[in-house]
Motif scaffolding. Structure first.
Motif, PDB file in Angstrom:
ATOM      1  N   MET A   1      56.922  -7.909  97.883  1.00 39.22           N
ATOM      2  CA  MET A   1      56.178  -9.104  97.534  1.00 39.22           C
ATOM      3  C   MET A   1      57.160 -10.126  96.974  1.00 39.22           C
ATOM      4  N   SER A   2      57.052 -11.347  97.444  1.00 38.38           N
ATOM      5  CA  SER A   2      57.958 -12.382  96.959  1.00 38.38           C
ATOM      6  C   SER A   2      57.573 -12.796  95.543  1.00 38.38           C
ATOM      7  N   THR A   3      58.525 -13.387  94.860  1.00 38.23           N
ATOM      8  CA  THR A   3      58.292 -13.818  93.483  1.00 38.23           C
ATOM      9  C   THR A   3      57.242 -14.920  93.429  1.00 38.23           C
ATOM     10  N   ARG A   4      57.283 -15.823  94.403  1.00 35.88           N
ATOM     11  CA  ARG A   4      56.324 -16.929  94.421  1.00 35.88           C
ATOM     12  C   ARG A   4      54.898 -16.407  94.610  1.00 35.88           C
ATOM     13  N   LEU A   5      54.729 -15.469  95.527  1.00 31.45           N
ATOM     14  CA  LEU A   5      53.410 -14.898  95.765  1.00 31.45           C
ATOM     15  C   LEU A   5      52.912 -14.135  94.533  1.00 31.45           C
ATOM     16  N   ALA A   6      53.811 -13.391  93.897  1.00 32.00           N
ATOM     17  CA  ALA A   6      53.438 -12.666  92.683  1.00 32.00           C
ATOM     18  C   ALA A   6      53.033 -13.630  91.575  1.00 32.00           C
ATOM     19  N   ALA A   7      53.751 -14.744  91.434  1.00 30.78           N
ATOM     20  CA  ALA A   7      53.414 -15.726  90.406  1.00 30.78           C
ATOM     21  C   ALA A   7      52.052 -16.358  90.678  1.00 30.78           C
ATOM     22  N   LEU A   8      51.751 -16.655  91.932  1.00 30.75           N
ATOM     23  CA  LEU A   8      50.442 -17.210  92.271  1.00 30.75           C
ATOM     24  C   LEU A   8      49.326 -16.202  91.991  1.00 30.75           C
ATOM     25  N   PHE A   9      49.570 -14.944  92.298  1.00 36.21           N
ATOM     26  CA  PHE A   9      48.582 -13.909  92.023  1.00 36.21           C
ATOM     27  C   PHE A   9      48.319 -13.787  90.523  1.00 36.21           C
ATOM     28  N   VAL A  10      49.377 -13.782  89.731  1.00 40.79           N
ATOM     29  CA  VAL A  10      49.222 -13.670  88.277  1.00 40.79           C
ATOM     30  C   VAL A  10      48.482 -14.883  87.725  1.00 40.79           C
ATOM     31  N   ALA A  11      48.801 -16.080  88.224  1.00 42.34           N
ATOM     32  CA  ALA A  11      48.116 -17.287  87.754  1.00 42.34           C
ATOM     33  C   ALA A  11      46.624 -17.231  88.085  1.00 42.34           C
ATOM     34  N   ALA A  12      46.296 -16.788  89.296  1.00 43.34           N
ATOM     35  CA  ALA A  12      44.884 -16.677  89.677  1.00 43.34           C
ATOM     36  C   ALA A  12      44.167 -15.630  88.835  1.00 43.34           C
ATOM     37  N   LEU A  13      44.828 -14.494  88.605  1.00 44.15           N
ATOM     38  CA  LEU A  13      44.230 -13.435  87.795  1.00 44.15           C
ATOM     39  C   LEU A  13      43.992 -13.903  86.367  1.00 44.15           C
ATOM     40  N   LEU A  14      44.955 -14.585  85.778  1.00 48.06           N
ATOM     41  CA  LEU A  14      44.781 -15.090  84.416  1.00 48.06           C
ATOM     42  C   LEU A  14      43.659 -16.120  84.360  1.00 48.06           C
ATOM     43  N   GLY A  15      43.550 -16.952  85.383  1.00 51.03           N
ATOM     44  CA  GLY A  15      42.458 -17.925  85.429  1.00 51.03           C
ATOM     45  C   GLY A  15      41.097 -17.256  85.453  1.00 51.03           C
ATOM     46  N   LEU A  16      40.972 -16.210  86.263  1.00 49.05           N
ATOM     47  CA  LEU A  16      39.705 -15.471  86.307  1.00 49.05           C
ATOM     48  C   LEU A  16      39.392 -14.807  84.970  1.00 49.05           C
ATOM     49  N   LEU A  17      40.408 -14.240  84.330  1.00 44.88           N
ATOM     50  CA  LEU A  17      40.188 -13.592  83.040  1.00 44.88           C
ATOM     51  C   LEU A  17      39.752 -14.591  81.981  1.00 44.88           C
ATOM     52  N   VAL A  18      40.341 -15.784  81.995  1.00 47.46           N
ATOM     53  CA  VAL A  18      39.962 -16.816  81.028  1.00 47.46           C
ATOM     54  C   VAL A  18      38.527 -17.271  81.273  1.00 47.46           C
ATOM     55  N   VAL A  19      38.165 -17.521  82.536  1.00 52.17           N
ATOM     56  CA  VAL A  19      36.805 -17.971  82.853  1.00 52.17           C
ATOM     57  C   VAL A  19      35.780 -16.906  82.460  1.00 52.17           C
ATOM     58  N   PHE A  20      36.085 -15.648  82.758  1.00 46.39           N
ATOM     59  CA  PHE A  20      35.156 -14.583  82.376  1.00 46.39           C
ATOM     60  C   PHE A  20      35.048 -14.472  80.856  1.00 46.39           C
ATOM     61  N   VAL A  47      52.656  -5.465  82.699  1.00 47.77           N
ATOM     62  CA  VAL A  47      54.011  -5.857  82.296  1.00 47.77           C
ATOM     63  C   VAL A  47      54.935  -4.646  82.305  1.00 47.77           C
ATOM     64  N   ARG A  48      54.445  -3.538  81.823  1.00 48.12           N
ATOM     65  CA  ARG A  48      55.257  -2.315  81.810  1.00 48.12           C
ATOM     66  C   ARG A  48      55.608  -1.877  83.240  1.00 48.12           C
ATOM     67  N   GLN A  49      54.642  -1.954  84.145  1.00 48.96           N
ATOM     68  CA  GLN A  49      54.882  -1.590  85.547  1.00 48.96           C
ATOM     69  C   GLN A  49      55.883  -2.552  86.192  1.00 48.96           C
ATOM     70  N   ALA A  50      55.766  -3.841  85.890  1.00 43.22           N
ATOM     71  CA  ALA A  50      56.688  -4.823  86.456  1.00 43.22           C
ATOM     72  C   ALA A  50      58.110  -4.578  85.975  1.00 43.22           C
ATOM     73  N   ARG A  51      58.274  -4.225  84.713  1.00 45.20           N
ATOM     74  CA  ARG A  51      59.615  -3.925  84.203  1.00 45.20           C
ATOM     75  C   ARG A  51      60.186  -2.681  84.853  1.00 45.20           C
ATOM     76  N   ALA A  52      59.344  -1.697  85.111  1.00 43.81           N
ATOM     77  CA  ALA A  52      59.813  -0.477  85.769  1.00 43.81           C
ATOM     78  C   ALA A  52      60.242  -0.764  87.203  1.00 43.81           C
ATOM     79  N   LEU A  53      59.555  -1.664  87.875  1.00 41.22           N
ATOM     80  CA  LEU A  53      59.918  -2.007  89.245  1.00 41.22           C
ATOM     81  C   LEU A  53      61.216  -2.798  89.317  1.00 41.22           C
ATOM     82  N   LYS A  54      61.515  -3.562  88.270  1.00 45.81           N
ATOM     83  CA  LYS A  54      62.729  -4.364  88.243  1.00 45.81           C
ATOM     84  C   LYS A  54      63.891  -3.652  87.561  1.00 45.81           C
ATOM     85  N   ALA A  55      63.752  -2.365  87.284  1.00 43.31           N
ATOM     86  CA  ALA A  55      64.818  -1.621  86.618  1.00 43.31           C
ATOM     87  C   ALA A  55      66.063  -1.602  87.503  1.00 43.31           C
TER      88      ALA A  55
END
Length: 77
Positions: A1-20, A47-55
């Protein structure tokens, strides 16, 4: 997964969490506190999983497709 796509996914997920979370606000702190706790634990796990993937790769490894290292002798045929 590209960094840009991951950033867009995280932004969308955070938006949904805030609205809920805002939708739960009229119900009071009795509903908001467990939701915030679940969100915090979930984000911590992500965050823990992301750090493990970038080890970093272990020292001496040139790739992850084999078990050889840069210190193994080279055999010329």
């Amino acid at each position: 997964m590209s960094t840009r796509l991951a950033a867009l996914f995280v932004a969308a997920l955070l938006g949904l969490l805030v609205v809920f979370g805002l939708a739960l606000a009229p119900l009071g702190w009795a509903a908001e506190t467990p939701y915030l706790l679940v969100v915090a634990v979930g984000l911590g796990a992500l965050v823990r999983q992301a750090r493990a993937l970038k080890a970093p790769e272990p020292a001496g490894r040139t790739c992850s497709c084999c078990t050889s290292t840069v210190y193994d002798p080279v055999e010329v045929r």
